[in-house]
Design a protein around this motif. Structure first.
Motif, short mmCIF file in Angstrom:
data_model
loop_
_atom_site.label_atom_id
_atom_site.label_comp_id
_atom_site.label_asym_id
_atom_site.label_seq_id
_atom_site.Cartn_x
_atom_site.Cartn_y
_atom_site.Cartn_z
N ARG A 12 0.83 -1.21 0.00
CA ARG A 12 0.00 0.00 0.00
C ARG A 12 0.86 1.25 0.00
NH1 ARG A 12 -4.42 0.20 4.52
NH2 ARG A 12 -4.59 2.30 3.61
N ARG A 13 1.95 1.21 0.79
CA ARG A 13 2.86 2.36 0.82
C ARG A 13 3.52 2.57 -0.55
NH1 ARG A 13 4.32 0.55 5.96
NH2 ARG A 13 6.22 -0.43 5.12
N GLN A 14 3.85 1.45 -1.21
CA GLN A 14 4.45 1.54 -2.54
C GLN A 14 3.49 2.25 -3.50
OE1 GLN A 14 5.50 -2.59 -3.46
NE2 GLN A 14 7.66 -2.00 -3.50
N ILE A 15 2.22 1.87 -3.44
CA ILE A 15 1.22 2.45 -4.33
C ILE A 15 1.05 3.94 -4.03
CG2 ILE A 15 -1.24 2.42 -4.93
CD1 ILE A 15 -1.16 -0.62 -4.43
N GLN A 16 1.02 4.29 -2.75
CA GLN A 16 0.84 5.69 -2.36
C GLN A 16 2.01 6.55 -2.79
OE1 GLN A 16 0.25 5.05 1.85
NE2 GLN A 16 -1.99 5.17 1.68
N GLU A 17 3.20 5.98 -2.85
CA GLU A 17 4.39 6.75 -3.19
C GLU A 17 4.52 6.99 -4.70
OE1 GLU A 17 7.46 4.44 -1.44
OE2 GLU A 17 7.00 5.08 0.62
N GLU A 18 3.73 6.29 -5.50
CA GLU A 18 3.80 6.47 -6.95
C GLU A 18 3.23 7.83 -7.34
OE1 GLU A 18 4.91 4.25 -9.77
OE2 GLU A 18 6.12 4.03 -7.95
N PRO A 19 3.84 8.50 -8.33
CA PRO A 19 3.33 9.82 -8.76
C PRO A 19 1.94 9.71 -9.38
CG PRO A 19 4.99 9.01 -10.28
CD PRO A 19 5.01 8.07 -9.12
N LEU A 20 1.13 10.75 -9.19
CA LEU A 20 -0.24 10.75 -9.71
C LEU A 20 -0.36 11.43 -11.06
CD1 LEU A 20 -2.23 11.61 -6.43
CD2 LEU A 20 -1.78 9.36 -7.42
N ASP A 21 0.74 12.01 -11.54
CA ASP A 21 0.67 12.73 -12.82
C ASP A 21 1.35 12.00 -13.97
OD1 ASP A 21 3.22 12.93 -11.85
OD2 ASP A 21 3.44 15.08 -12.24
#
Length: 872
Positions: A12-21
């Motif tokens: 989950r932390r890995q997913i959250q750290e991914e850029p959103l743009d």
């Protein structure tokens, strides 16, 4: 279990750290694939944990820019981005399906579908497309792979169906087609549930195809036709909660339409919401009666997010549509809107009569009037916002010109109900409420919401809308609104309004007059006080002659014995008005003894108010036949208020006292003489308190008493100059009082001792000065008990917080000690004992002692010894 939690948290932390743009790596996809594998292991996730996981993954994928935008940003990797995006979206949908398999319950399904809801109404087409695609994917998985038969129905059916229906009308045709496919799947699932309950064998694929033909193909030219068909055919599956959720989903869509780029897109989405709202209420209105409060609350909350005017009009549509069938329930729900009303709550009230179909204004006003007659505090002591909310709703309706005719029909009832509510709301508060921002100044803290001021504002608005601008302005200039907001002066504010309406000949006064007559005996004390305060002023009207005497003179006479002092004063005001009429004068004057007795133990301000109102009663009175007892009783009441802490009360009472004395005529009775003699000391001492206004009244009243009693007071008795440096003046006054009124000397002493306890230091000081001289003049008649009383009082005053009082108390003790020695020498006739006053030419003033006998004299040493003995 611990290992699963740790791995899941890491991913989950890995997913959250991914850029959103941007989408430049496969980290998201790989993390979701691992989470999908973990879902097949035990133990299963809880509802909250599952919802948080779905939120995290959906947020990370759906927030990405459109594939086209990402490809334009990095054209060299356009094909890679396309492939990676589809793989990532597929991984997300696989995870959602796996989580459903992990917990195929209504709660489990809700925790998966709920986070997708807001994205279906996004202003961005690519976000809506992703949300619809994911929803349909989960629904198809449910239909194809599992025998999903939830015994309690489909969870959040109304919201899901409503969101899909809105997307059928989406500006993007591809989204509309896929949304309709999802609706077919959902209909098939519900149909399967129904058939399973009836124990029918069914082929899922055949049923799906049959339902697809039944609901019809997607109409790209007029998708609203699809929306109407879906709403009509889902009727068997819609209960009250589902219909409510459908409506709330349509409101969510309006929020998305406001955010949509492009005018055409926004209008298309608004149209879908409007069609959905209108037809749901057209066909299923009868099912929502029990959920109307929830619908109204949902509309209120959504309006905060809808700013575009046309979208707001559509959002408010259910208010008028529901009110046309269930007005009472809608009004009751609107009464629960947060107070003070903001623009959203105000719009909902106005919607009742501004838009068709509008409700019956007459019935609406009658409902509000009924709520205005309730108390804001229940019998169990709980606060109720219903009356205040009704007043707020009425204020909004008054802004609509079309309902003014109906308002005028019940104007008297509304006005009186609001005035009574003003009284009820004095001192009440709503915790945490602040005034609306539109009423607050820029960069200023919003002021606290004061309910009583809000009700007063509604009274003002009602007056202005009914054409009573002169009356409203008059109250503004006279401070009537502020009087109305205070507990002790509310009746004065109401009376001022009634007086203004009489003065300006308000057309509605006759209706108000006849309405008030039965109201005078109803309700609690606050109700009666407000009604009586208004009624009393209307006694000035000519139409009062037509009213039976029992309702005018009779009611006022009964009020004289009322336990509430304000009711007594109002009754006196009414009698004063009636006394102006020739045919009533004698009857009112006959009540004068009862009137005066009713003023005993009444607050000073009320006494002043009452006595002012008695002028008409005294006017034209035959003084020769009048019993002076009435005057004496009135003077006794006024005298008690000479020492009142309020300047206005003291000044008014002293002035009124003098005016009453002016009305006295010879021969003087003993009671009158005793009463006026008892006024001497209070007037003399109050004259010295240092207040110019009060002192002036004292001089005038003392002069009137002197003229009537033929007193020959020393000229300086009328002087307002301080006594501090005029010991001879005080001595002359005291000598005159004791010599002329020796029988009253002890009364003078008691009065001065009482004034020495006053809270005002100036009065204590002049009282002590007066006592020092008075005791010297009374030495021949002084008793031991009274002497001890004076000694104790002076000793206490030696410790007064005011320094000047302490000094004059010590001087008074000097006088008292000298008087004691003088009396002792005269009593024993001992020629060997010298009277120090004689030897040193004693003067009553300490300042006139020889230098060696001032503060260090043997007299002061003896005084110190006396003080020590008193302390033992």
């Amino acid at each position: 279990m611990m290992k699963k939690m740790m791995v899941g948290s890491h991913r989950r932390r890995q997913i959250q750290e991914e850029p959103l743009d941007s989408l430049s790596s496969s980290v998201r996809r790989q993390a979701m694939e691992i989470l999908t594998q973990l879902s097949r292991t035990q133990p299963t996730l809880g509802v909250r944990e599952r919802s948080e996981l779905v939120n995290t993954c959906v947020q990370s994928v759906f927030s990405l820019p459109s594939v086209q935008a990402m490809q334009e940003k990095d054209e060299a990797k356009a094909e890679t981005i396309q492939t990676l995006y589809h793989q990532t979206l597929e991984a997300l949908q696989m995870l959602l399906k796996a989580l459903f398999v992990e917990d195929p319950t209504p709660a489990g399904l809700k925790s998966i579908l709920e986070p997708l809801g807001p994205w279906m109404n996004s202003g961005k087409a690519h976000e809506r497309a992703r949300a619809v695609n994911s929803n349909v994917s989960v629904l198809n998985h449910m239909l194809v792979t599992l025998p999903f038969f939830v015994p309690l129905g489909f969870p959040a059916l109304g919201l899901l169906l409503g969101r899909l229906i809105l997307r059928v009308g989406d500006p993007d045709e591809e989204i509309g087609r896929e949304a309709l496919d999802g609706i077919v799947t959902l209909y098939t699932i519900l149909d399967l549930q129904k058939r399973a309950k009836d124990k029918e064998e069914t082929n899922k694929k055949e049923l799906y195809e049959s339902n697809k033909r039944f609901l019809g193909p997607y109409n790209s030219v007029s998708p609203c036709q699809n929306i109407l068909r879906v709403i009509a055919e889902f009727g068997d599956f819609l209960g009250p909660q589902q219909v409510k959720d459908l409506l709330l989903a349509a409101l969510e869509g309006l929020k998305g339409s406001s955010e949509a780029p492009g005018k055409d897109s926004g209008e298309t989405m608004q149209l879908a919401s409007e069609v959905m709202l209108s037809w749901v209420l057209e066909w299923y209105r009868h099912r929502v009666l029990e959920v109307i409060p929830e619908i109204m609350q949902g509309i209120y909350l959504q309006l905060s997010h809808i700013q575009e005017p046309r979208a707001r009009e559509v959002a408010l549509l259910p208010v008028s549509l529901l009110a046309s069938s269930f007005m009472t329930e809608v009004v009751v729900a609107l009464l629960m809107c947060p107070l003070p009303l903001d623009s959203n709550g105000a719009d909902m009230w106005r919607q009742l009569i501004l838009r068709k179909p509008s409700c019956d204004v007459r019935d609406l006003l009658d409902l509000l009037l009924g709520s205005l007659k309730e108390k804001p505090v229940t019998k169990k002591g709980r606060a109720s916002i219903v009356p205040l909310a009704a007043a707020s709703g009425l204020c909004e309706l008054l802004s609509v010109n079309s309902c003014m005719g109906r308002v005028r029909r019940i104007y008297p009832q509304l006005l009186l109900a609001l005035l009574i509510q003003v009284h009820y709301h004095i001192g009440l508060s709503l915790p945490g409420c602040v005034a609306p921002l539109k009423d607050a100044k820029k960069d200023a803290q919003p002021s606290a919401f004061v309910p009583v001021r809000w009700v007063v504002k509604v009274v003002k608005t009602l007056l202005l809308r009914m054409g009573c601008s002169y009356e409203a302005t008059f109250l503004e200039e006279q401070g009537g609104w502020e009087l109305m907001e205070q507990a002790e002066s509310h009746h004065r504010g109401v009376a001022l309004l009634a007086r203004a309406m009489v003065h300006y000949s308000c057309q509605e006064l006759c209706r108000i007059l006849y309405l008030l007559i039965p109201l005078l005996e109803r309700g609690d004390e606050k109700h009666k006080i407000t009604a009586t305060a208004f009624f009393v002023e209307l006694l000035q009207m000519e139409q009062v002659r037509r009213i039976p005497e029992e309702y005018s003179l009779g009611r006022m006479a009964e009020g004289l014995s009322h336990r509430d002092p304000i009711m007594k004063v109002l009754s006196i005001r009414g009698l004063g008005i009636l006394a102006r009429r020739t045919e009533k004068t004698a009857k009112v004057q006959a009540l004068l003894p009862s009137i005066v007795k009713g003023l005993k133990n009444v607050d000073g301000m009320l006494v002043v108010e009452a006595v002012h109102n008695l002028k008409a009663v005294f006017k034209g009175w035959d003084r020769k036949l009048m019993d002076s007892t009435v005057y004496v009783e009135m003077l006794q009441i006024l005298l008690l208020l000479f020492s009142d802490s309020r300047e206005d009360v003291r000044s008014s009472c002293i002035n009124l006292y003098g005016k009453v004395v002016q009305k006295l005529r010879a021969p003087r009775t003993q009671a009158v003489e005793e009463q006026l003699i008892s006024t001497l000391v209070p007037l003399l001492l109050t004259m010295q308190e240092g207040n110019a206004k009060v002192s002036q009244k004292c001089v005038k009243t003392l002069f009137r008493c002197s003229c009537f009693m033929a007193w020959e007071l020393p000229k300086r008795a009328y002087s307002r100059k301080p006594w501090d440096n005029q010991p001879q003046t005080v001595a002359k006054i005291c000598k005159y009082l004791v010599n002329t009124h020796q029988d009253s000397a002890f009364i003078f002493l008691s009065q001065s001792l009482e004034y020495a306890k006053n809270s005002r230091a100036s009065l204590r000081k002049c009282s002590v000065i007066f006592i020092g001289s008075l005791v010297t003049c009374m030495e021949s008649i002084m008793t031991e008990d009274r002497l001890n009383e004076v000694k104790a009082a002076l000793e206490n005053l030696r410790h007064d917080p005011e320094a000047s009082v302490c000094i004059y108390a010590a001087q008074a003790q000097d006088h008292l000690l000298a008087s004691c020695w003088r009396n002792s020498w005269l009593l024993h006739g001992d020629s060997g004992v010298c009277d120090p006053a004689t030897t040193h030419h004693w003067s009553p003033s300490c300042e006139n002692l020889p230098t060696s006998h001032q503060r260090r004299s043997w007299i002061m040493q003896a005084l110190g010894s006396w003080k020590m003995s008193l302390k033992q």
